[in-house]
Design an enzyme around this catalytic site. Sequence first.
Site, PDB file in Angstrom:
ATOM      1  N   ASN A 173     -20.286 -27.563   3.611  1.00 51.42           N
ATOM      2  CA  ASN A 173     -20.619 -26.399   4.426  1.00 51.42           C
ATOM      3  C   ASN A 173     -22.128 -26.452   4.636  1.00 51.42           C
ATOM      4  O   ASN A 173     -22.896 -26.374   3.673  1.00 51.42           O
ATOM      5  CB  ASN A 173     -20.252 -25.095   3.711  1.00 51.42           C
ATOM      6  CG  ASN A 173     -18.743 -24.923   3.559  1.00 51.42           C
ATOM      7  OD1 ASN A 173     -17.968 -25.715   4.083  1.00 51.42           O
ATOM      8  ND2 ASN A 173     -18.342 -23.893   2.853  1.00 51.42           N
TER       9      ASN A 173
ATOM     10  N   HIS B   4     -10.756 -19.031  -1.700  1.00 48.48           N
ATOM     11  CA  HIS B   4     -12.003 -18.786  -0.962  1.00 48.48           C
ATOM     12  C   HIS B   4     -12.537 -17.429  -1.455  1.00 48.48           C
ATOM     13  O   HIS B   4     -12.421 -16.417  -0.785  1.00 48.48           O
ATOM     14  CB  HIS B   4     -11.719 -18.778   0.537  1.00 48.48           C
ATOM     15  CG  HIS B   4     -12.935 -18.930   1.396  1.00 48.48           C
ATOM     16  ND1 HIS B   4     -13.094 -19.968   2.285  1.00 48.48           N
ATOM     17  CD2 HIS B   4     -14.068 -18.183   1.514  1.00 48.48           C
ATOM     18  CE1 HIS B   4     -14.254 -19.850   2.934  1.00 48.48           C
ATOM     19  NE2 HIS B   4     -14.858 -18.774   2.470  1.00 48.48           N
TER      20      HIS B   4
ATOM     21  N   TYR C 106     -25.410 -24.846   6.547  1.00 45.15           N
ATOM     22  CA  TYR C 106     -25.981 -23.769   7.350  1.00 45.15           C
ATOM     23  C   TYR C 106     -27.484 -23.920   7.575  1.00 45.15           C
ATOM     24  O   TYR C 106     -27.980 -23.653   8.647  1.00 45.15           O
ATOM     25  CB  TYR C 106     -25.691 -22.401   6.694  1.00 45.15           C
ATOM     26  CG  TYR C 106     -24.231 -22.006   6.858  1.00 45.15           C
ATOM     27  CD1 TYR C 106     -23.782 -21.405   8.023  1.00 45.15           C
ATOM     28  CD2 TYR C 106     -23.298 -22.292   5.859  1.00 45.15           C
ATOM     29  CE1 TYR C 106     -22.441 -21.072   8.198  1.00 45.15           C
ATOM     30  CE2 TYR C 106     -21.958 -21.969   6.024  1.00 45.15           C
ATOM     31  CZ  TYR C 106     -21.542 -21.357   7.202  1.00 45.15           C
ATOM     32  OH  TYR C 106     -20.212 -21.042   7.381  1.00 45.15           O
TER      33      TYR C 106
ATOM     34  N   ARG D 245      -8.871 -24.915   9.341  1.00 41.31           N
ATOM     35  CA  ARG D 245      -9.069 -24.702   7.909  1.00 41.31           C
ATOM     36  C   ARG D 245      -8.893 -23.214   7.617  1.00 41.31           C
ATOM     37  O   ARG D 245      -9.590 -22.389   8.216  1.00 41.31           O
ATOM     38  CB  ARG D 245     -10.477 -25.175   7.514  1.00 41.31           C
ATOM     39  CG  ARG D 245     -10.823 -24.853   6.097  1.00 41.31           C
ATOM     40  CD  ARG D 245     -12.170 -25.414   5.635  1.00 41.31           C
ATOM     41  NE  ARG D 245     -12.363 -24.950   4.290  1.00 41.31           N
ATOM     42  CZ  ARG D 245     -13.402 -24.227   3.865  1.00 41.31           C
ATOM     43  NH1 ARG D 245     -14.406 -23.967   4.674  1.00 41.31           N
ATOM     44  NH2 ARG D 245     -13.462 -23.800   2.631  1.00 41.31           N
TER      45      ARG D 245
HETATM   46  C1  FCB Z   1     -19.958 -19.329   3.735  1.00 45.16           C
HETATM   47  C2  FCB Z   1     -18.584 -18.810   3.354  1.00 45.16           C
HETATM   48  C3  FCB Z   1     -17.830 -18.183   4.500  1.00 45.16           C
HETATM   49  C4  FCB Z   1     -18.760 -17.337   5.342  1.00 45.16           C
HETATM   50  C5  FCB Z   1     -19.957 -18.145   5.768  1.00 45.16           C
HETATM   51  C6  FCB Z   1     -20.885 -17.379   6.675  1.00 45.16           C
HETATM   52  O1  FCB Z   1     -20.766 -19.379   2.626  1.00 45.16           O
HETATM   53  O2  FCB Z   1     -17.793 -19.856   2.849  1.00 45.16           O
HETATM   54  O3  FCB Z   1     -16.768 -17.433   4.002  1.00 45.16           O
HETATM   55  O4  FCB Z   1     -19.116 -16.213   4.647  1.00 45.16           O
HETATM   56  O5  FCB Z   1     -20.661 -18.531   4.624  1.00 45.16           O
END
Ligand code: FCB
Length: 482
Positions: free
Chosen positions: A327, A128, A329, A84
């Site tokens: 995404n 992005h 985290y 990606r």
């Molecule tokens: C996400 C972003 C990516 C990177 C990661 C750590 O929010 O999409 O570009 O900064 O965090």
Amino acid sequence: MTDTEPTLSPSSFPKDFLWGAATSAYQIEGAWDEDGKGESNWDRWSHTPGKIKGGGSGDVAVDHYHRWPEDVALMQQLGLNAYRFSIAWSRLQPDGRGPLNPKGIAFYDRLIDALLAAGITPFVTLCHYDIPQALEDRGGWVNRQITDWFADYAAAMVRQYGDRVRYWMPINEPICISDSHYGDTIEPPGLGDPQAEALAVHHLLLAHSKAQRAIKSIGGDRHQVGPVNCLYPIQPYRGPALDGGSRNVALRTGFDTGVKTSQAPVSEDELAEAVRIADNKINRRWLDPLYFGRYPEGLWQQRGYWPVIEEGDMDVIAGRPDFLGVNYYNRIVVRPVYKDGRLTYTTVSPAEMGLPYTSMGWEVYPQGLYELLTRLRRDYADPVVTITENGLAYDDPVAPDGAVHDDTRIDFIRRHLAQVGRLLGEGLHIMGYFVWTLMDNFEWEAGWGQRFGLIRVDYKTLERTVKDSGWWYRDLIAQAKK
Ligand code: FCB
């Protein structure tokens, strides 16, 4: 690891599972003004003193613009079958409109061809965070006209690359654009204006959907288009009273409301309301319009700011995505606070709760991926999901022989993939998993301090060294493909 956590088994993954890594143009390419590229909003911002921690920029980044053959060869060595990356709009259309820059086209042509030759499926993000500065000068995402400029750019990209690219993600994490670029002051243009934020939200959704329609009408239905959002399980804080001042130590995200108050006792109703408000803002603001054609009830009233919604807009926005890019985290833990007499929420950081966190200040919480995806299945009718980013920043130790024994990263990825295996076992449709990120790179306003890569980059020599986590990922992929 607690004993209730699942263990990772390579056999839980289907043979056609996409094993990937993700990057973005501004964070890796460099060559910021080469071969006809126009200035971007992030070029302008990083060149403004005081905006980037440590004062760095993406001018050279990790020089992927010149080193891409080596980078593709590394991906192939790792056994990735998907990659990606994002296209820098300002490299293709220096002013954001009008004719395409031939050298910009040629760069991504070569990259896409090399990926395909290496057996790697390209997943393309069209924005992005970086947009041409010329468009930012015209209001950027606050100006409704950008929705058509963006759709034109998307159409040009599918015309150019649609014979080889099938997977498109128009906009990465629109919440970071609306909230951090316009509502807050930490990313360009840093307006700090909640009204601009509200307008940007609506324009980002509209732009996504117009781009999706353009891609499909030009490229046909074999093209798969998906939104990419950073989504979070949101949970109430029930721990001991905190010092109301030390609210948030996390870098970049958190999507806090910025309200600091002293800690008063709260009721269960207030807790539930704080969770609901945060969930509306952070998750449902992005998904409900796409899946149901409406914003969550009470969203704008609670915010106190409204976008301008023209007749027919919600019909344009509605339309089930082909896949949902997630995404993931961490989770977000909230507690209620009052601002101007109105209930809202504030976030509680893992540091405040005494829980483990990464060098970004983000909690390590793998079961959140399970919680989040089962919730998406329930609330959005079992969508096809791709995990478009997951990873951690960590101060990797470099051994005397130059190797990087990043066991912490291996543990992180293993625990998250174990949850993916569990979800697949429960019948969820998960197409693939992309580690954030392929190689260490420029982490936006956090600068050069945060290393997320499977591959270490020496920022002086730009030399690449695969970390232990990269070799571990290669071995896992090989076993899963057997
Ligand atoms: C996400 C972003 C990516 C990177 C990661 C750590 O929010 O999409 O570009 O900064 O965090």
